[in-house]
Motif scaffolding. Structure first.
Motif, PDB file in Angstrom:
ATOM      1  N   TYR A 133       0.822  -1.182   0.000  1.00 50.77           N
ATOM      2  CA  TYR A 133       0.000   0.000   0.000  1.00 50.77           C
ATOM      3  C   TYR A 133       0.862   1.239   0.000  1.00 50.77           C
ATOM      4  CZ  TYR A 133      -4.558   2.147   0.846  1.00 50.77           C
ATOM      5  OH  TYR A 133      -5.708   2.856   0.774  1.00 50.77           O
ATOM      6  N   THR A 134       1.993   1.146   0.650  1.00 55.64           N
ATOM      7  CA  THR A 134       2.957   2.234   0.616  1.00 55.64           C
ATOM      8  C   THR A 134       4.360   1.653   0.637  1.00 55.64           C
ATOM      9  OG1 THR A 134       3.777   4.235   1.708  1.00 55.64           O
ATOM     10  CG2 THR A 134       2.903   2.511   3.142  1.00 55.64           C
ATOM     11  N   ASP A 135       5.282   2.343  -0.008  1.00 56.81           N
ATOM     12  CA  ASP A 135       6.671   1.887   0.047  1.00 56.81           C
ATOM     13  C   ASP A 135       7.475   2.724   1.037  1.00 56.81           C
ATOM     14  OD1 ASP A 135       6.743   4.199  -1.430  1.00 56.81           O
ATOM     15  OD2 ASP A 135       7.968   3.391  -3.041  1.00 56.81           O
ATOM     16  N   THR A 136       6.763   3.507   1.844  1.00 58.14           N
ATOM     17  CA  THR A 136       7.410   4.302   2.900  1.00 58.14           C
ATOM     18  C   THR A 136       6.603   4.174   4.197  1.00 58.14           C
ATOM     19  OG1 THR A 136       6.222   6.278   2.167  1.00 58.14           O
ATOM     20  CG2 THR A 136       8.459   5.963   1.311  1.00 58.14           C
ATOM     21  N   PRO A 137       6.571   2.972   4.772  1.00 53.33           N
ATOM     22  CA  PRO A 137       5.755   2.787   5.986  1.00 53.33           C
ATOM     23  C   PRO A 137       6.398   3.433   7.213  1.00 53.33           C
ATOM     24  CG  PRO A 137       6.963   0.784   5.496  1.00 53.33           C
ATOM     25  CD  PRO A 137       7.214   1.736   4.348  1.00 53.33           C
ATOM     26  N   ASP A 138       5.528   3.904   8.098  1.00 51.36           N
ATOM     27  CA  ASP A 138       5.976   4.435   9.388  1.00 51.36           C
ATOM     28  C   ASP A 138       6.181   3.287  10.362  1.00 51.36           C
ATOM     29  OD1 ASP A 138       5.807   7.049   8.521  1.00 51.36           O
ATOM     30  OD2 ASP A 138       3.809   7.377   9.337  1.00 51.36           O
ATOM     31  N   TYR A 139       7.098   3.483  11.289  1.00 54.32           N
ATOM     32  CA  TYR A 139       7.329   2.512  12.349  1.00 54.32           C
ATOM     33  C   TYR A 139       7.529   3.292  13.645  1.00 54.32           C
ATOM     34  CZ  TYR A 139       9.073  -1.435  14.994  1.00 54.32           C
ATOM     35  OH  TYR A 139       9.218  -2.421  15.929  1.00 54.32           O
ATOM     36  N   THR A 140       6.760   2.941  14.657  1.00 54.92           N
ATOM     37  CA  THR A 140       6.845   3.608  15.951  1.00 54.92           C
ATOM     38  C   THR A 140       7.413   2.644  16.979  1.00 54.92           C
ATOM     39  OG1 THR A 140       4.960   5.010  15.405  1.00 54.92           O
ATOM     40  CG2 THR A 140       5.531   4.827  17.735  1.00 54.92           C
ATOM     41  N   PHE A 141       8.375   3.123  17.755  1.00 53.52           N
ATOM     42  CA  PHE A 141       8.948   2.310  18.821  1.00 53.52           C
ATOM     43  C   PHE A 141       9.153   3.182  20.045  1.00 53.52           C
ATOM     44  CE2 PHE A 141      12.494   4.070  16.514  1.00 53.52           C
ATOM     45  CZ  PHE A 141      13.461   4.362  17.470  1.00 53.52           C
ATOM     46  N   TYR A 142       9.405   2.554  21.157  1.00 50.83           N
ATOM     47  CA  TYR A 142       9.572   3.246  22.431  1.00 50.83           C
ATOM     48  C   TYR A 142      11.040   3.224  22.838  1.00 50.83           C
ATOM     49  CZ  TYR A 142       9.185   4.294  27.406  1.00 50.83           C
ATOM     50  OH  TYR A 142       9.343   4.857  28.638  1.00 50.83           O
ATOM     51  N   SER A 150      21.002   8.811  19.942  1.00 51.43           N
ATOM     52  CA  SER A 150      21.093   8.773  18.494  1.00 51.43           C
ATOM     53  C   SER A 150      20.529   7.443  17.972  1.00 51.43           C
ATOM     54  CB  SER A 150      22.561   8.921  18.086  1.00 51.43           C
ATOM     55  OG  SER A 150      22.697   8.777  16.701  1.00 51.43           O
ATOM     56  N   ILE A 151      19.665   7.526  16.947  1.00 56.25           N
ATOM     57  CA  ILE A 151      19.036   6.329  16.374  1.00 56.25           C
ATOM     58  C   ILE A 151      19.917   5.768  15.261  1.00 56.25           C
ATOM     59  CG2 ILE A 151      17.039   5.429  15.112  1.00 56.25           C
ATOM     60  CD1 ILE A 151      15.414   7.746  16.345  1.00 56.25           C
ATOM     61  N   THR A 152      20.139   4.460  15.294  1.00 59.94           N
ATOM     62  CA  THR A 152      20.817   3.747  14.214  1.00 59.94           C
ATOM     63  C   THR A 152      19.857   2.659  13.732  1.00 59.94           C
ATOM     64  OG1 THR A 152      22.970   4.110  15.248  1.00 59.94           O
ATOM     65  CG2 THR A 152      22.847   2.396  13.561  1.00 59.94           C
ATOM     66  N   CYS A 153      19.709   2.591  12.423  1.00 58.87           N
ATOM     67  CA  CYS A 153      18.810   1.590  11.840  1.00 58.87           C
ATOM     68  C   CYS A 153      19.558   0.876  10.725  1.00 58.87           C
ATOM     69  CB  CYS A 153      17.558   2.285  11.299  1.00 58.87           C
ATOM     70  SG  CYS A 153      16.327   1.149  10.621  1.00 58.87           S
ATOM     71  N   SER A 154      19.315  -0.427  10.592  1.00 61.89           N
ATOM     72  CA  SER A 154      19.989  -1.220   9.560  1.00 61.89           C
ATOM     73  C   SER A 154      19.414  -0.974   8.166  1.00 61.89           C
ATOM     74  CB  SER A 154      19.914  -2.710   9.900  1.00 61.89           C
ATOM     75  OG  SER A 154      18.562  -3.135   9.909  1.00 61.89           O
ATOM     76  N   HIS A 155      18.364  -0.154   8.074  1.00 60.66           N
ATOM     77  CA  HIS A 155      17.773   0.195   6.785  1.00 60.66           C
ATOM     78  C   HIS A 155      17.576   1.709   6.739  1.00 60.66           C
ATOM     79  CE1 HIS A 155      15.777  -0.837   3.040  1.00 60.66           C
ATOM     80  NE2 HIS A 155      14.995   0.194   3.291  1.00 60.66           N
ATOM     81  N   ALA A 156      17.586   2.267   5.527  1.00 56.34           N
ATOM     82  CA  ALA A 156      17.409   3.709   5.364  1.00 56.34           C
ATOM     83  C   ALA A 156      16.063   4.152   5.936  1.00 56.34           C
ATOM     84  CB  ALA A 156      17.492   4.076   3.885  1.00 56.34           C
ATOM     85  N   PHE A 157      16.079   5.314   6.596  1.00 57.25           N
ATOM     86  CA  PHE A 157      14.849   5.856   7.146  1.00 57.25           C
ATOM     87  C   PHE A 157      14.906   7.369   7.143  1.00 57.25           C
ATOM     88  CE2 PHE A 157      17.613   5.797  10.826  1.00 57.25           C
ATOM     89  CZ  PHE A 157      17.233   6.892  11.588  1.00 57.25           C
ATOM     90  N   THR A 158      13.729   7.981   7.271  1.00 58.59           N
ATOM     91  CA  THR A 158      13.631   9.422   7.429  1.00 58.59           C
ATOM     92  C   THR A 158      12.908   9.682   8.735  1.00 58.59           C
ATOM     93  OG1 THR A 158      11.552   9.525   6.204  1.00 58.59           O
ATOM     94  CG2 THR A 158      13.573   9.849   4.936  1.00 58.59           C
ATOM     95  N   PHE A 195      10.477   4.258   7.049  1.00 56.48           N
ATOM     96  CA  PHE A 195      11.427   3.512   6.225  1.00 56.48           C
ATOM     97  C   PHE A 195      11.377   4.059   4.806  1.00 56.48           C
ATOM     98  CE2 PHE A 195      10.393   0.136   9.432  1.00 56.48           C
ATOM     99  CZ  PHE A 195      11.607   0.200  10.078  1.00 56.48           C
ATOM    100  N   SER A 196      12.528   4.142   4.172  1.00 55.90           N
ATOM    101  CA  SER A 196      12.592   4.632   2.793  1.00 55.90           C
ATOM    102  C   SER A 196      13.372   3.637   1.945  1.00 55.90           C
ATOM    103  CB  SER A 196      13.247   6.019   2.752  1.00 55.90           C
ATOM    104  OG  SER A 196      14.529   5.998   3.351  1.00 55.90           O
ATOM    105  N   SER A 197      13.311   3.850   0.646  1.00 52.75           N
ATOM    106  CA  SER A 197      14.035   3.004  -0.322  1.00 52.75           C
ATOM    107  C   SER A 197      13.640   1.530  -0.231  1.00 52.75           C
ATOM    108  CB  SER A 197      15.551   3.144  -0.132  1.00 52.75           C
ATOM    109  OG  SER A 197      15.935   4.480  -0.277  1.00 52.75           O
ATOM    110  N   LEU A 198      12.366   1.269   0.006  1.00 53.33           N
ATOM    111  CA  LEU A 198      11.880  -0.115   0.025  1.00 53.33           C
ATOM    112  C   LEU A 198      11.456  -0.522  -1.374  1.00 53.33           C
ATOM    113  CD1 LEU A 198       9.710   0.021   3.272  1.00 53.33           C
ATOM    114  CD2 LEU A 198      11.999  -0.926   3.027  1.00 53.33           C
ATOM    115  N   SER A 199      11.641  -1.773  -1.701  1.00 50.02           N
ATOM    116  CA  SER A 199      11.289  -2.286  -3.026  1.00 50.02           C
ATOM    117  C   SER A 199       9.980  -3.055  -2.969  1.00 50.02           C
ATOM    118  CB  SER A 199      12.395  -3.210  -3.545  1.00 50.02           C
ATOM    119  OG  SER A 199      13.589  -2.495  -3.687  1.00 50.02           O
TER     120      SER A 199
END
Length: 181
Positions: free
Chosen positions: A1-10, A16-24, A38-42
């Motif tokens: 439905y979207t290739d830029t899904p939001d993800y919420t965490f606590y 500083s946030i580090t993620c193994s996948h590109a994000f905005t 999340f960005s750049s998803l296929s």
């Protein structure tokens, strides 16, 4: 439905946030809920190995948060060519008359939400109201729409519109569906 899904965490600590996948979104965590996108998803890929960590001001790295597996699906559902057909319980399956049970069956390229399925069907010139149509699916993944002809009419069954939605929310509107009997 979207290739830029939001993800919420606590996060229980700012950092500083580090993620193994590109994000905005926020690159610095605050105490509380944080939403990143999340960005750049296929399309048509399943992501099951994304992790997130937060590093506080003194250099302590949190335990890795593993994001639940998800699949990006941007494809609209389609009726598989040659699978749409109509049958009736009378001797002439091409025509339907009062009290006949008419069934339209078809296959799709992916699973659809039967509760969101909608057809515009006519028997002769008489439209069949959606409230009189029963939708179902079988173990092979074939979908069906059945109705009993209510009015005193005889006619060829036509489908002028099919609206179907897949499990990801992608919708297709098909007009003038070609049927075989």
């Amino acid at each position: 439905y979207t290739d830029t899904p939001d993800y919420t965490f606590y996060s229980s600590e700012a950092g500083s946030i580090t993620c193994s996948h590109a994000f905005t979104g926020a690159s610095n965590a605050i105490y509380g809920d944080i939403t990143i996108t999340f960005s750049s998803l296929s399309n048509d890929l399943t992501y099951n190995d994304i992790t997130i960590t937060v590093t506080d001001a003194t250099g302590n790295i949190s335990d890795a948060l593993t994001v639940s597996s998800f699949t990006v699906d941007l494809n609209n559902p389609e009726i598989v060519v040659g699978t749409a057909n109509v049958t009736s319980n009378n001797a002439n399956t091409a025509l339907a008359k009062e009290s006949d049970t008419v069934t339209l069956t078809f296959g799709t390229n992916e699973r659809i939400d039967v509760d969101a399925l909608s057809l515009v069907i006519k028997c002769g010139e008489v439209p069949i109201h959606n409230d009189y149509i029963t939708y179902s699916t079988d173990a092979t993944g074939a979908y069906s729409a059945s109705f009993t002809v209510q009015s005193d009419t005889t006619g060829v069954v036509t489908v002028s519109e099919v609206v179907m939605t897949d499990m990801a929310g992608n919708q297709t509107n098909i007009t003038n569906l070609s049927l075989s009997s």
